[in-house]
Design a protein around this motif. Structure first.
Motif, short mmCIF file in Angstrom:
data_model
loop_
_atom_site.label_atom_id
_atom_site.label_comp_id
_atom_site.label_asym_id
_atom_site.label_seq_id
_atom_site.Cartn_x
_atom_site.Cartn_y
_atom_site.Cartn_z
N PRO A 1 0.81 -1.23 0.00
CA PRO A 1 0.00 0.00 0.00
C PRO A 1 0.84 1.28 0.00
CG PRO A 1 0.22 -0.83 2.23
CD PRO A 1 1.08 -1.71 1.37
N ALA A 2 0.16 2.42 -0.02
CA ALA A 2 0.82 3.73 0.08
C ALA A 2 -0.22 4.74 0.55
CB ALA A 2 1.36 4.16 -1.28
N SER A 3 0.24 5.78 1.25
CA SER A 3 -0.69 6.85 1.63
C SER A 3 -0.76 7.86 0.49
CB SER A 3 -0.27 7.50 2.94
OG SER A 3 1.11 7.81 2.92
N ILE A 4 -1.88 8.58 0.38
CA ILE A 4 -2.12 9.40 -0.81
C ILE A 4 -2.42 10.87 -0.46
CG2 ILE A 4 -2.90 7.46 -2.22
CD1 ILE A 4 -5.79 8.31 -1.64
N ASP A 5 -2.52 11.66 -1.54
CA ASP A 5 -2.73 13.10 -1.33
C ASP A 5 -4.20 13.48 -1.21
OD1 ASP A 5 -3.34 12.53 -3.93
OD2 ASP A 5 -2.18 14.16 -4.82
N LYS A 6 -5.07 12.53 -0.94
CA LYS A 6 -6.46 12.85 -0.57
C LYS A 6 -6.53 12.62 0.94
CE LYS A 6 -8.78 12.92 -4.70
NZ LYS A 6 -8.46 14.28 -5.08
N LYS A 7 -7.05 13.65 1.65
CA LYS A 7 -6.88 13.61 3.11
C LYS A 7 -8.10 14.08 3.89
CE LYS A 7 -2.08 14.48 2.38
NZ LYS A 7 -0.80 14.59 2.92
N ILE A 8 -8.10 13.70 5.16
CA ILE A 8 -9.04 14.27 6.11
C ILE A 8 -8.26 15.32 6.90
CG2 ILE A 8 -10.48 13.82 8.15
CD1 ILE A 8 -11.01 11.07 7.14
N ILE A 9 -8.83 16.51 7.02
CA ILE A 9 -8.16 17.59 7.76
C ILE A 9 -8.91 17.80 9.07
CG2 ILE A 9 -7.33 20.00 7.62
CD1 ILE A 9 -6.33 18.29 5.29
N ILE A 10 -8.21 17.68 10.17
CA ILE A 10 -8.87 17.79 11.48
C ILE A 10 -8.25 18.96 12.25
CG2 ILE A 10 -9.45 16.56 13.62
CD1 ILE A 10 -8.72 13.94 12.06
N GLU A 11 -9.10 19.92 12.58
CA GLU A 11 -8.61 21.01 13.43
C GLU A 11 -8.99 20.67 14.87
OE1 GLU A 11 -9.57 25.28 12.25
OE2 GLU A 11 -10.57 25.08 14.19
N LEU A 12 -8.01 20.68 15.76
CA LEU A 12 -8.28 20.31 17.16
C LEU A 12 -7.81 21.42 18.09
CD1 LEU A 12 -7.05 16.59 17.32
CD2 LEU A 12 -9.28 17.36 18.10
N ILE A 13 -8.69 21.82 19.01
CA ILE A 13 -8.34 22.86 19.98
C ILE A 13 -8.69 22.35 21.37
CG2 ILE A 13 -8.74 25.27 20.67
CD1 ILE A 13 -9.85 25.79 17.89
N THR A 14 -7.77 22.48 22.30
CA THR A 14 -8.10 22.08 23.68
C THR A 14 -8.99 23.16 24.30
OG1 THR A 14 -6.09 23.15 24.44
CG2 THR A 14 -5.98 20.79 24.13
N ILE A 15 -9.96 22.73 25.12
CA ILE A 15 -10.83 23.70 25.80
C ILE A 15 -11.00 23.30 27.27
CG2 ILE A 15 -12.17 24.52 23.80
CD1 ILE A 15 -14.27 22.41 24.43
N ASP A 16 -11.52 24.22 28.07
CA ASP A 16 -11.76 23.90 29.48
C ASP A 16 -13.01 23.05 29.64
OD1 ASP A 16 -9.58 25.33 30.26
OD2 ASP A 16 -10.70 27.22 30.48
N GLY A 17 -13.12 22.38 30.78
CA GLY A 17 -14.33 21.63 31.09
C GLY A 17 -14.24 20.18 30.64
N ASP A 18 -15.42 19.54 30.58
CA ASP A 18 -15.47 18.11 30.23
C ASP A 18 -16.15 17.86 28.89
OD1 ASP A 18 -14.34 17.27 32.67
OD2 ASP A 18 -16.29 17.59 33.67
#
Ligand code: GLA
Length: 374
Positions: free
Chosen positions: A29-46
């Protein structure tokens, strides 16, 4: 303090070696240039807030009350959090997460493993969990097996985590030994053609194949007691069981043994730039997937048959779990546009349905971009 990262998690292709990963075999196999982009930000609380712009859906998740959701896509994220917090007893900060993607869903290019790999890699960074690649790969398997219910192998997650630009990965799924191989396809390009057939039943049929393989292995081991995986069985030994095994089980095992050999032959052919010979192995792989392993469908077969009548397409086969999704094709660069037009018309006429065709490039595996990098 609030911290923000962007995770880019790719899909994967597989040149050859289908349905052998969970049988101890080798894949390419190989990884490709089609992707999932995930923006993650830490926040306070639960409370975590998760939003997918590609699915146009959102949900909240309380870190103190984690349980499986009835909505399947939510379980990809909940499963990761459950594994880290409850099973591994690690500490996680609450987070806000926005998911965007140009990776087609359910097309056999591993959008689900890509999402899970991306979320784990992001949370690993933000919470300083220090999980290594192998641990991440195992967590993905656990989430897929126990939260999603798909008894898949390790090919997808291994590739998404370890992929490298312009490199194929020759991976032995039994012991995770691997080597990178240059992906120099000269004048040929990799073209994916999506049947747009949704494979709703795919999960249960996929798991059925996993079960059938285990059944075959158990029967052969009643006599030999030495084989850990199907790929270890010699073809001559399998033939001793031709009349005792159900025909279907015999065929499944024969395919696995032959496909595993094809992976190694293919790696050699690609290494020696004998691309037309590699292309022939792709067609053989499809034939086995259709006739012996029975994971193809009419639409995939049509695309492969159609391609085989053009000299410019030197290899074509279904890719991934099957029952729908994409074919992978090796095609002369200057014929791509013409070919897409011709095959699209033929497909529409035959099935009254549109296909999607897209060229891909081999790109890096999952990457985490920190604040100063975007
Ligand atoms: C799916 C699974 C993989 C592999 C392929 C078939 O993509 O997730 O583990 O078994 O099917 O090769």
């Amino acid at each position: 303090m609030e911290e923000k990262i962007i995770v880019e998690s790719p899909g994967r292709i597989n040149l050859i070696g289908e349905h052998v990963d969970y049988n101890g075999g080798s894949v390419l196999p190989a990884s490709i240039d089609k992707k999932i982009i995930i923006e993650l930000i830490t926040i306070d609380g639960d409370e975590c807030h998760i939003e997918s712009s590609s699915l146009k859906k959102a949900f909240k998740l309380n870190l103190k009350k984690i349980s499986k959701s009835k909505i399947q896509w939510e379980n990809y994220i909940i499963g990761v959090v459950y594994n880290l917090l409850v099973l591994k007893n690690l500490k996680l900060k609450a987070f806000k997460c926005k998911i965007d993607s140009n990776l087609p869903i359910g097309a056999g290019i591993s959008s689900s493993s890509s999402l899970i790999c991306g979320i784990i890699s992001g949370l690993n960074y933000l919470n300083n969990l220090k999980l290594n690649s192998n641990e991440i790969i195992d967590i993905v398997s656990d989430v897929e097996h126990s939260f999603i219910g798909l008894m898949g192998g390790i090919m997808d997650q291994f590739t998404i985590i370890n992929g490298k630009k312009n490199k194929l990965i020759l991976l032995n799924c039994q012991n995770r030994n691997f080597k990178y191989i240059n992906s120099n396809f000269k004048q040929y390009k990799i073209l994916l053609i999506n049947t747009n057939v949704e494979h709703n039943l795919a999960d249960s049929l996929y798991n059925q194949r996993v079960k059938e393989c285990k059944e075959g292995l158990d029967i052969i081991n009643k006599k030999y007691k030495k084989y850990k995986y199907l790929v270890d069985i010699e073809e001559e030994v399998l033939y001793e069981f031709k009349s005792t095994l159900k025909e279907k089980i015999f065929n499944r095992i024969l395919f696995v043994i032959q496909e595993n050999k094809r992976t190694h032959d293919s790696a050699n052919k690609i290494g020696q730039s004998k691309l037309k010979e590699f292309g022939k192995l792709m067609y053989k792989s499809h034939h086995g997937l259709k006739e012996l392993y029975e994971v193809s469908c009419e639409e995939l077969d049509f695309l492969v048959d159609f391609s085989s009548s053009y000299n410019e397409v030197i290899g074509s086969r279904m890719m991934g779990g099957g029952f729908g999704g994409c074919t992978i094709n090796l095609i002369e660069e200057n014929f791509v546009d013409n070919f897409i037009k011709t095959i699209s018309i033929a497909y529409l006429k035959k099935f009254n349905m549109r296909l999607d065709a897209f060229q891909i490039n081999i790109d890096n595996g999952v990457t985490v971009k920190k604040n100063n990098e975007f």
